[in-house]
Write a protein that holds these residues in place. Sequence first.
Motif, PDB file in Angstrom:
ATOM      1  N   ASN A 163      47.054  41.858  34.883  1.00  0.00           N
ATOM      2  CA  ASN A 163      45.674  41.389  34.808  1.00  0.00           C
ATOM      3  C   ASN A 163      44.868  42.203  33.789  1.00  0.00           C
ATOM      4  OD1 ASN A 163      43.630  39.623  35.438  1.00  0.00           O
ATOM      5  ND2 ASN A 163      42.921  40.788  37.214  1.00  0.00           N
ATOM      6  N   LYS A 201      34.536  46.045  34.739  1.00  0.00           N
ATOM      7  CA  LYS A 201      35.982  46.103  34.528  1.00  0.00           C
ATOM      8  C   LYS A 201      36.403  47.542  34.215  1.00  0.00           C
ATOM      9  CE  LYS A 201      35.899  41.452  32.421  1.00  0.00           C
ATOM     10  NZ  LYS A 201      36.488  40.698  33.546  1.00  0.00           N
ATOM     11  N   PRO A 239      38.270  32.874  28.622  1.00  0.00           N
ATOM     12  CA  PRO A 239      38.563  32.861  30.069  1.00  0.00           C
ATOM     13  C   PRO A 239      39.534  33.952  30.483  1.00  0.00           C
ATOM     14  CG  PRO A 239      39.556  30.963  28.951  1.00  0.00           C
ATOM     15  CD  PRO A 239      38.622  31.591  27.987  1.00  0.00           C
ATOM     16  N   GLU A 286      37.455  37.047  30.888  1.00  0.00           N
ATOM     17  CA  GLU A 286      36.614  36.982  32.089  1.00  0.00           C
ATOM     18  C   GLU A 286      37.411  37.304  33.348  1.00  0.00           C
ATOM     19  OE1 GLU A 286      33.381  36.621  32.211  1.00  0.00           O
ATOM     20  OE2 GLU A 286      33.266  36.468  30.022  1.00  0.00           O
ATOM     21  N   LYS A 287      38.660  36.855  33.410  1.00  0.00           N
ATOM     22  CA  LYS A 287      39.476  37.052  34.611  1.00  0.00           C
ATOM     23  C   LYS A 287      40.082  38.446  34.694  1.00  0.00           C
ATOM     24  CE  LYS A 287      40.848  32.164  34.844  1.00  0.00           C
ATOM     25  NZ  LYS A 287      41.984  31.221  34.706  1.00  0.00           N
TER      26      LYS A 287
END
Length: 365
Positions: free
Chosen positions: A334, A231, A123, A126-127
């Motif tokens: 991030n 990304k 996760p 993914e973020k």
Amino acid sequence: MHSLIKPQNLTATLMGKTGDALLWLLAALHVTAVAILLMTLLSLGKAEAAQQQITCTGSDILVEMRKTDPPAFAKIEQEAAAIPNGKGNFWRIEKAGTPTSYLLGTMHVTDPRVLEMPAAASPAFEKAATVIVESDEIVDDKKVAASLLSKPELTMFLDGKSITDILSPENVARLEKGLKERGIPLNAVSRMKPWMLSSFVALPACEFARKATGLSFLDKKLAEDAIADGKHLVGLETMVEQLTAMSELPMEFHLQALIETLELGDRMDDIMTTMTDLYVAGDIGMTMPMLKSLDTKKAAAESEQGYAAFEQRIITDRNHVMAERAAPELTRGNVFMAVGALHLPGEEGLVELLRAEGFTLTRVD
């Protein structure tokens, strides 16, 4: 030691001139450029390698050592316990006013246990808006080829020399056998320098067979997924920088590493299995003490000096480069960062270096 000798005690079979060979296995597992070069060379013998049964037969050295030599095992545990941040592969990176980022230690192999990231890592990936890997060139075969062509002296003999001119006939035969088991014909790589060939035969044949089926190692898969997901992909080093670090160690060291690797034969499978087991368990700090414990023939001072020099050039120096280049991206936050696991622990490991940059790093279990 001949590779066909099978003494009863597994630890005893690893006694002898093992130090340089173990260091090259370490490099092969934690330098992205080596993993990419292995995958590139596999195309030369892909059909043969793909037909092999994908079975890894190595045994965990430490499992037996715990039973047969408890004091030696306890010494390894004690040394590992003294290494800062030696436990854990996955870390959370925080800084006031900055979105949370994550750091994953990897191995550049296709073992299914390695490809299965810690539960919290998926996760987080993914973020993430940005993904950092050792080299972003791993997703582009043309970039890899360009890197190799730009500095051929790093990997090849350019004076007409061949590895068969340097090795004894016995070791040439061992090298040819080891390469054949991995789907690589000797005549295709005979002009490569010893350090390159050491990297090839240090890894078990089963690893090559898995790669021949099309499996990517974790870092490459993460980089490919990052691009597919839109990304921002960032590389911390170029292939040339990584290859230069490998090639700068003395030729004598390179050649001795190749000879030792060939002498160890399939015992390298046991070492590989042990290192993978330690990685999966998150006991990264035990890797170097374990390897040093197997290097029993060299004098203690000589052994320590050799490991220290290798660790400085291949791991520590690169840690500082990685931390410096990753810091601006981490400041924006991030980020999902994935690099070889041995870059994480230690006083000059990435965890401590990033803390010195003002980040808070917490292990995620």
